[in-house]
Design a protein around this motif. Structure first.
Motif, PDB file in Angstrom:
ATOM      1  N   GLU A 164       0.931  -1.179  -0.063  1.00  0.00           N
ATOM      2  CA  GLU A 164      -0.134   0.247  -0.142  1.00  0.00           C
ATOM      3  C   GLU A 164       0.910   1.374   0.138  1.00  0.00           C
ATOM      4  OE1 GLU A 164      -0.958   0.920   4.761  1.00  0.00           O
ATOM      5  OE2 GLU A 164      -2.455  -0.289   3.591  1.00  0.00           O
ATOM      6  N   LYS A 165       0.226   2.314  -0.317  1.00  0.00           N
ATOM      7  CA  LYS A 165       1.031   3.491  -0.509  1.00  0.00           C
ATOM      8  C   LYS A 165       0.349   4.584   0.547  1.00  0.00           C
ATOM      9  CE  LYS A 165      -0.716   3.681  -4.981  1.00  0.00           C
ATOM     10  NZ  LYS A 165      -0.755   3.495  -6.223  1.00  0.00           N
ATOM     11  N   MET A 166       1.118   5.567   1.001  1.00  0.00           N
ATOM     12  CA  MET A 166       0.667   6.548   1.942  1.00  0.00           C
ATOM     13  C   MET A 166       1.186   7.872   1.974  1.00  0.00           C
ATOM     14  SD  MET A 166      -0.071   6.006   6.012  1.00  0.00           S
ATOM     15  CE  MET A 166      -1.380   4.863   5.859  1.00  0.00           C
ATOM     16  N   ILE A 167       0.753   8.988   1.824  1.00  0.00           N
ATOM     17  CA  ILE A 167       1.559  10.268   1.650  1.00  0.00           C
ATOM     18  C   ILE A 167       2.255  10.514   2.885  1.00  0.00           C
ATOM     19  CG2 ILE A 167       0.931  12.609   1.233  1.00  0.00           C
ATOM     20  CD1 ILE A 167      -1.171  11.808  -0.698  1.00  0.00           C
ATOM     21  N   VAL A 168       3.226  11.213   2.932  1.00  0.00           N
ATOM     22  CA  VAL A 168       4.001  11.373   3.860  1.00  0.00           C
ATOM     23  C   VAL A 168       3.084  11.962   5.087  1.00  0.00           C
ATOM     24  CG1 VAL A 168       5.215  13.160   3.207  1.00  0.00           C
ATOM     25  CG2 VAL A 168       6.276  11.829   5.015  1.00  0.00           C
ATOM     26  N   ASP A 169       2.515  13.233   4.877  1.00  0.00           N
ATOM     27  CA  ASP A 169       1.911  13.773   6.009  1.00  0.00           C
ATOM     28  C   ASP A 169       0.809  13.125   6.613  1.00  0.00           C
ATOM     29  OD1 ASP A 169       0.700  13.873   3.482  1.00  0.00           O
ATOM     30  OD2 ASP A 169       0.336  16.021   3.487  1.00  0.00           O
ATOM     31  N   ASN A 170       0.233  12.337   5.679  1.00  0.00           N
ATOM     32  CA  ASN A 170      -0.837  11.373   6.425  1.00  0.00           C
ATOM     33  C   ASN A 170      -0.080  10.238   7.295  1.00  0.00           C
ATOM     34  OD1 ASN A 170      -3.159  10.028   6.859  1.00  0.00           O
ATOM     35  ND2 ASN A 170      -3.287   8.837   4.971  1.00  0.00           N
ATOM     36  N   CYS A 171       1.010   9.739   6.638  1.00  0.00           N
ATOM     37  CA  CYS A 171       1.601   8.641   7.510  1.00  0.00           C
ATOM     38  C   CYS A 171       2.041   9.338   8.625  1.00  0.00           C
ATOM     39  CB  CYS A 171       2.822   8.302   6.457  1.00  0.00           C
ATOM     40  SG  CYS A 171       3.779   7.104   7.425  1.00  0.00           S
TER      41      CYS A 171
END
Lengths: 386, 387
Positions: free
Chosen positions: A251-258
């Protein structure tokens, strides 16, 4: 009066520790003859000396590094671990005394393993050199993958329990390219370099690591919604590699959300793969979740070598000489190093000892809410070696 | 082409003349594994970054059926003992399954690790659409060359002494094309496919192997008197290739005669080059001459991948779990693998231990005339390590 009283108590305590240490050390040796004698073979390494001892490069580093490294050496000595250290004073803030980069690089390339304290990196440059010593070392050895295993430790009180994630960071390109220039006065450009080759390499590393550790999921951390080309390439490379691993969820996640997810719900993460700067941030954030820089171990890998260092890199200069820093991270590093060179029994011995000391909770350094010193902790670990 | 990659190493001919992975003598630090993952190749295939981290390699392990799992267990014990820097990724393939999911997954893992160690995989399903897993693996990974080093073990009693033959077998086409159909009721046609390109690269592989390992002669084995076109093409190609290697003697022999000569006068052979089915037969003949299925190890090479396995592809289901299977073949395969990966230190340790156990201590399993159990052999090998 109270001062004298405290001193006497301390002297007595230290005395008792020394005695018991002596007793216990011999006990460990006796045990070893029983359980480790056949495993003495475990020192069959290409880099082993004639007597079957393994050589390891040692960089104490700056700040509390030397104290941490001393703690490791004490434990190794007490456990009679067949590792010899080749020590180098290596420092960016003290360039006159520092060993030359080539010597250190050659030593690591020869020994294949290294244990390293943290190097201080000043945020200005006298010479106009933009590459830090850390970066030079990484580039010279091609130490492209940094692995930080963030795991909750027993009896270390934190906001979250059962955090267990592995953060894998590319550390030879991206924002750390050391390519900065002032094109017009007042306008500085910093180049962030992303290449397909290195992105694929780190993605493959992450998946292979997940396979090796029996993990289920890999999360790619990116900011491809803004840096559509650079991080886009990183993300595409990860997606490409994920196809080769049909049994691992990707899965992928944007760094800020991460980062938000990380502090609110860290248990959802398993293995994370990130470009350079995000990895640095996420590493530190995750380390903070489980007890800080003093308890998280990390390692950097090239195809040929492995350098074991703390997961969150802080020199803790405020504690230098005060005997208060937590050596847990460095001891865990040393245990990982032993596992890497197939000395699994020793590795387990150290890990179990650390776990035991932490679980007992009697000896805690300041960062974990106790009053014990670095040495107290080290001796407590030595006493728990079994 | 793998041959071209490997030939870049300068190798002293007298060194390791039994070994294909002879880069031990090369001053370069590149192992065969490194070369396979470095050089651009003819077939357009996306190069995957290699699984080599901190000095350790990841390797796919396919235990397969029969005695495979127990032999793999021994290999893992030994690797643990010598501290070989290899991490195995074990993929179990369910032989009764009618679909190819497990096999496809195994192939994927070999693709990303680059190297595999395998036992013999059973294909229990009789359904026509389920192809042999071993063949599927070789075809999919395009491992066109198979090498079997047949060197006598002095400690194993056999009819012929000092045999030293290398069998190189085309591994992906010929009779194993798996193209069969019933054109009319009661008439089945099976196609044997021989292509110039595959014949050429396996022939080059053989000559290049002979050249680098100081071999004197290459014998092409065929049946071109009957199959004038297919085997004729194979023979013609190897003759053409022989002209590029004037230092190496080349002759050819018909398969039936070859088998007879092998059992009568095996010493006349040096390197043997043949198509798929003949290779299967001849390698079993030679294995039989040297002491059965339990000793020799074979290597499958393609442009990108290498898979190591016991020399004769028998599962040994009948003796599975009885602790009498000969573990040496699988251990030899693991030595080949260590050499391919460039871990010569550990390969040599193990090689010497195996040699001493078989030839000096003569601790052998019943199949080669001994009385020891599998575990006794393994323990003896472990005991001989580091001496």
């Amino acid at each position: 009066m109270s001062l004298i009283g405290r001193n006497i108590v301390r002297a007595l305590m230290q005395g008792s520790q020394h005695v018991s240490k002596g007793v216990h050390t011999s006990a460990v040796n006796a045990d070893q003859n029983v359980c480790f004698a056949p495993a003495g073979i475990s020192t069959l390494q290409p880099n082993a000396t004639k007597e079957g001892r393994i050589k390891c490069t040692l960089i104490p580093g700056d700040g509390v590094g030397p104290e941490m490294v001393y703690s490791v050496q004490e434990v190794f000595k007490a456990a009679n671990i067949p590792v010899d250290f080749e020590s180098f004073f290596f420092s960016e803030v003290n360039p006159t005394l520092s060993a030359p980069l080539e010597d250190v690089v050659n030593s690591i390339a020869r020994n294949k393993i290294c244990i390293k304290g943290i190097l201080a990196t000043p945020d200005f440059s006298h010479t106009g050199e933009l590459q830090t010593l850390n970066m030079k070392l990484r580039n010279a050895l091609d130490l492209y993958a940094n692995v930080v295993h963030v795991k909750s430790l027993p009896n270390v009180k934190c906001r979250h329990n059962d955090v267990d994630c592995i953060i894998i960071r590319e550390q030879t390109e991206g924002e750390y390219s050391a390519l900065e220039h002032e094109s017009v006065p007042g306008v500085v450009e910093c180049l962030k370099i992303i290449t397909a080759a290195k992105s694929e390499r780190i993605a493959k590393f992450a998946f292979d690591y997940a396979v090796k550790m029996g993990r289920k999921k890999v999360t790619a951390v990116h900011k491809a919604n803004i840096m559509k080309l650079g991080d886009g390439l990183f993300l595409r490379s990860c997606e490409e590699m994920a196809k080769l691993y049909p049994r691992i969820q990707f899965e992928k996640m944007i760094v800020d959300n991460c980062t938000m997810q990380m502090v609110s719900n860290p248990n959802q993460f398993d293995v994370m793969v990130t470009p350079n700067l995000y990895g640095n941030i996420v590493d530190n954030l995750a380390s903070g979740l489980v007890g800080g820089a003093g308890v998280v171990a990390g390692a950097s890998y090239s195809p040929e070598c492995a350098v074991f260092e703390q997961g969150a890199r802080h020199i803790f200069s405020g504690a230098v000489g005060k005997n208060i820093a937590n050596p847990t991270a460095m001891l865990l590093c040393s245990a990982n190093l032993l596992a890497h060179v197939n000395l699994h029994s020793y590795s387990k011995m150290i890990k179990n000892a650390i776990n035991k000391v932490l679980t007992d909770g009697k000896v805690r350094t300041k960062d974990l809410g106790g009053q014990s010193t670095t040495k107290d902790f080290t001796y407590a670990v030595i006493q728990s070696l079994a | 082409m793998a041959v071209r990659l490997f030939s870049k190493l300068k190798v002293l001919p007298e060194f390791r003349n039994v070994s294909f992975a002879s880069s031990a003598a090369a001053p370069a630090t590149l192992s065969d594994f490194d070369l396979q993952h470095k050089t651009p190749v003819i077939r357009k295939q996306k190069l995957i970054p290699k699984a080599h981290y901190g000095g350790r390699h990841a390797v796919t392990m396919l235990p397969g059926g029969g005695i495979g799992p127990e032999c793999m267990g021994y290999v893992r014990d030994i690797f643990k003992y010598i501290g070989a820097p290899v991490d195995f990724e074990v993929v179990d393939i369910d032989p009764t399954m009618d679909n190819d999911d497990d096999v496809q997954y195994a192939i994927t893992t070999i693709k990303r690790n680059g190297v595999g160690l395998k036992g013999n995989i059973e294909t229990k399903s009789e359904a026509a659409y389920v192809t042999s897993r071993n063949v599927a693996l070789r075809n999919e990974l395009d491992m066109y060359a198979y090498i079997l080093n047949c060197k006598s073990f002095p400690g194993v009693p056999t009819r012929h002494k000092d045999i030293d033959v290398v069998i190189i077998r085309q591994n992906t086409e010929g009779e194993y094309a798996m193209l069969e159909h019933e054109s009319v009721n009661g008439v089945i046609e099976s196609m044997k496919v021989v292509t110039a390109s595959n014949s050429e690269r396996v022939a080059r592989f053989a000559f290049e192997f002979a050249k680098r390992n100081g071999r004197k002669k290459v014998t092409t084995v065929h049946k071109a008197n009957i199959m004038k076109l297919s085997d004729g093409l194979f023979l013609e190609t190897s003759r053409r290739m022989a002209k590029e290697y004037p230092d190496i003697e080349h002759n050819d022999m018909i398969i039936d005669n070859c088998c007879m000569q092998l059992v009568a006068k095996p010493h006349q052979f040096d390197v043997m080059l043949m198509t798929n089915l003949y290779g299967s037969i001849v390698s079993n003949v030679v294995c039989g001459l040297l002491g059965g299925a339990g000793l020799l190890s074979g290597r499958n090479y393609g442009d990108h991948y290498a898979v190591f396995e016991p020399g004769t592809r028998n599962t040994g289901t009948a003796i599975a779990g009885k602790n009498i299977a000969n573990p040496v073949a699988m251990i030899n395969a693991s030595i080949d693998m260590l050499e391919h990966l460039g871990h010569f230190f550990h390969a040599d340790l193990l090689k010497r231990a195996v040699y001493k156990t078989i030839n000096e201590d003569r601790i052998l399993t019943p199949d080669v005339g001994g009385t020891a159990t599998s575990t006794e052999v393994v323990n003896a090998i472990i005991g001989n390590i580091g001496l």
